[in-house]
Design an enzyme around this catalytic site. Structure first.
Site, PDB file in Angstrom:
ATOM      1  N   ASP A 151     -10.548   2.064  -3.549  1.00 55.35           N
ATOM      2  CA  ASP A 151     -11.013   1.135  -2.227  1.00 55.35           C
ATOM      3  C   ASP A 151     -12.831   1.493  -2.342  1.00 55.35           C
ATOM      4  O   ASP A 151     -13.073   0.579  -1.453  1.00 55.35           O
ATOM      5  CB  ASP A 151     -10.395   2.180  -0.926  1.00 55.35           C
ATOM      6  CG  ASP A 151      -9.231   2.003  -1.110  1.00 55.35           C
ATOM      7  OD1 ASP A 151      -8.742   0.750  -1.241  1.00 55.35           O
ATOM      8  OD2 ASP A 151      -8.413   2.722  -0.335  1.00 55.35           O
TER       9      ASP A 151
ATOM     10  N   ASP B 180       0.858  -1.508  -0.021  1.00 57.80           N
ATOM     11  CA  ASP B 180       0.344  -0.095   0.378  1.00 57.80           C
ATOM     12  C   ASP B 180       1.012   1.385  -0.281  1.00 57.80           C
ATOM     13  O   ASP B 180       2.056   1.172   0.767  1.00 57.80           O
ATOM     14  CB  ASP B 180      -0.962  -0.087   1.355  1.00 57.80           C
ATOM     15  CG  ASP B 180      -2.573   0.825   0.885  1.00 57.80           C
ATOM     16  OD1 ASP B 180      -2.073   1.542  -0.134  1.00 57.80           O
ATOM     17  OD2 ASP B 180      -3.092   0.390   1.709  1.00 57.80           O
TER      18      ASP B 180
END
Length: 694
Positions: free
Chosen positions: A498, A441
């Site tokens: 997301d 990430d």
């Protein structure tokens, strides 16, 4: 004296021409030209008129337009010497090197001590023309801007299609009208970014997904970048891509752009999309075991967030397995003292409070189920509240009083000691545990744009992949904040967004299909109540949206009712049964005359079969579904089509369209000209039509 170079592929030709040993310009880029076309005649035919209010000749729109040649637009190179004086080179031909479909042209300005190289590579199998620029200097200089080889833009275009976005809203397409002057898009966030995906489609007037001519561009760089689309005062147009301005710190003697991937299409936007998909899949991606099918993915983030409990995680893994999952990923919260996002980034040691016996008990359970184990990491970041920051505050990129992002700062990846420390931390985990996958990430934008930051992460990823070739890595940056062909030289999957809102996800996937193949594009079945939009969607809709790409789950399986679990299991099994051919299929966006419908078709590499996804996003303005034309089929061949989910027909469908009750046999010509009549579709539903060539 004139010089000519020509690159020919099955679907496009590029012709470069130069005079008086100056930099060449693109005099032709489009459909294949006959070999009999004489380049001297083409160059003469390319010459433009001169009229009042102009110079006595037109300055060349070369592959690196030069300010020294009275070029009236953005130059391809802006640099200064060590004293800050602007340099305006006049490059002259040195040599060329042509090997097959590869071409390297070298030019120099001996007085300024500068050497410029332009590289071109034409890949026939994907129809991608890749190019990049290099600059060498005998004395250190400051580089403000270096463009990859510059292309002229077609004047038979009235608009350009660019891609912007935001968190949970990536790959939004925008049609920007051409106008006099510069249209500039620049990402200064230090990554390719949600906001300015480094891609561009130039359609000629009338082009759509399936028809017409279009030109595609993608700059394969994971750091700050800039795109310039300029219409000059004389009407000519140019396209430039490069690193963001002033992203090189200090003086240096060697500079190189990232690779600019370009394509000409005679088959609408899909021709561009097919080329980009195939090139990424076949020439850039490298999988640990390419022969293995893409595993169905389960990520526990939206099930537990930071609330880690071993018994609950084992239960969740078992349920995920029963639904069809083949990989279990433990997300954020397993390390340091990480109970929320305010601490512990940088402390990549197991949290003994949550895992007193380490990760082995969980991994052993996951492996006993036959699942691969994956782990979330965010190595480039650090929280001020962490042992790493307290020990090495000097490792942070940018000032110490900078604004935080998600309560974190960025490590300076240009520093060897930072790369070595992160390598040691990650390799220790990979050596200690049976981990086959890393979700990597990158949740914070950079405090400044810096080329060496991107080069540093590339170096770290390359080192890890060399040491642990069995580990697959996913690029995630708050979702789709770092997706480009540069990062995908080192990763094998992207987390597209997301957002697990199935409707939003459909639109994001549709935009990304112009560049990304399905096997690299992660798409998950989210919770019944979407955590980012607050909307509720039926499991059938959520599951079929996820099955269109690399399928996974990210909900809490404990929330599922029996009927939801059955639907998800059935769709997951469909994905498993078809993922072999889908992995190499072309994603073709279909033209719909109904703006409430988003439709695509995935066509097998041998064109023997396909699947159509007819996505009814919203209520239509008209009562009946409009016919949907297919594409890419053999007009003379016959096909049999089956409505895979006809058992989902609503009671509001009271008529008798053929596919509602039986299979359809028709020619490719019929399917591409007349199109399919499908039953009435409720908003937030998908028809899945499977096709087979007879």
């Amino acid at each position: 004296m004139s010089q000519f170079w020509r690159l020919d592929g099955p679907l496009q030709t590029l012709v470069l021409a130069a005079k008086q040993k100056r930099l060449p310009q693109v005099i032709y880029w489009g459909p294949p030209l006959p070999a009999s076309d004489d380049c001297t005649a083409l160059a003469a035919a390319h010459a433009l008129d001169v009229t009042g209010g102009m110079l006595d000749a037109n300055p060349d729109l070369s592959i690196c337009p030069e300010a020294s040649q009275s070029f009236p637009g953005q130059p391809g190179l802006i640099c200064r010497d060590a004293l800050g004086c602007v340099l305006r080179p006049e490059f002259r031909f040195v040599k060329d090197l042509a090997q097959g479909k590869n071409l390297c042209l070298t030019y120099a300005d001996e007085d300024l001590g500068l050497t410029y190289e332009a590289h071109f590579e034409l890949t026939d199998s994907s129809n991608i023309l890749t190019c990049w620029s290099r600059l060498e200097a005998t004395q250190p200089l400051m580089l403000n801007w270096l463009a990859a080889p510059v292309f002229p833009a077609t004047q038979l275009s009235d608009a350009m299609i660019s891609f912007s976005g935001r968190w949970i809203g990536e790959f939004q397409t925008h049609s920007i009208p051409w106008r006099a002057g510069i249209h500039k898009r620049e990402s200064r966030t230090g990554r390719s970014g949600h906001e300015h995906f480094p891609g561009l489609i130039l359609p000629e007037i009338g082009a759509r997904n399936t028809t017409g001519r279009a030109y595609g561009f993608h700059y394969g760089w994971s750091g700050g970048h800039q795109m310039i689309a300029e219409e000059l005062p004389d009407g000519r147009r140019q396209i430039q891509f490069g690193h963001a301005c002033d992203s090189h710190d200090g003086l240096a003697q060697s500079f190189e752009t990232a690779k600019l991937h370009t394509v000409f299409s005679d088959n609408g936007f899909n021709g561009c999309g097919i080329a980009f998909q195939r090139h990424l899949r076949d020439h850039i991606l490298t999988f640990p075991k390419a022969s293995l099918p893409r595993p169905v993915h389960y990520n526990c983030w939206e099930a537990i967030y930071f609330d880690h409990d071993l018994a609950s995680l084992k239960d969740i893994a078992t349920r995920a397995k029963d639904l069809g999952a083949e990989r279990f990923v433990l997300d954020d919260g397993w390390f340091g003292q990480r109970d929320d996002d305010s601490s512990s980034l940088g402390d990549w040691q197991i949290d003994a409070r949550k895992y007193p016996d380490g990760l082995d008990p969980l991994i052993d359970h996951v492996k006993s189920l036959g699942l691969q184990f994956g782990l979330w990491v965010e190595p480039e970041m650090v929280n001020p509240d962490s042992n790493l920051y307290r020990a090495h505050p000097d490792w942070v990129l940018g000032p110490h009083d900078q604004l935080l992002g998600r309560q974190q700062m960025v490590l300076d990846m240009a520093r060897d000691e930072v790369q070595s420390h992160l390598y040691d931390c990650i390799s220790a985990l990979l050596e200690s545990y049976d981990i086959g996958y890393l979700k990597w990430d990158h949740n914070r934008i950079l405090p400044l744009v810096n080329v060496t930051q991107t080069q540093g992460i590339y170096a770290l990823l390359a080192r890890l992949r060399a040491a642990f070739p069995h580990v697959e890595i996913e690029s995630c940056a708050s979702g789709g904040g770092r997706i480009d062909f540069g990062i995908l030289q080192h990763c094998q999957r992207v987390w597209l967004s997301d957002s697990n809102d199935a409707l939003e996800r459909s639109q994001i996937q549709h935009g990304a299909a112009l560049f990304l193949p399905s096997l690299v594009t992660g798409s998950h079945v989210g919770p019944r109540l979407c955590h980012t939009s607050g909307r509720v969607f039926d499991m059938r809709y959520r599951a079929w949206v996820a099955a269109q790409r690399h399928m996974g789950f990210e909900m809490d399986p404990r929330e599922l009712e029996a009927q939801e679990a059955q639907v998800l299991s059935e769709v997951t099994q469909w994905y498993k049964d078809n993922r072999g051919w889908l992995a190499t299929a072309d994603i073709l966006r279909l033209d719909s005359s109904d703006p409430s419908v988003l439709a695509e078709m995935q066509l097998a590499s041998d064109a023997s079969r396909f699947v159509v996804f007819f996505n009814q996003l919203h209520s239509a303005q008209q009562i009946l579904p409009r016919p949907l034309r297919l594409t890419g089929l053999d007009p003379k061949a016959r096909y049999v089509l089956h409505l895979r989910n006809r058992d989902e027909v609503s009671k509001l469908s009271r008529g008798a369209p053929l596919l509602k009750s039986q299979d359809l046999q028709a020619s490719g010509a019929w399917l591409m000209t007349h199109g399919l009549h499908l039953p009435y579709a409720m908003p937030g539903s998908i028809w899945v039509v499977e096709g087979q060539k007879l």
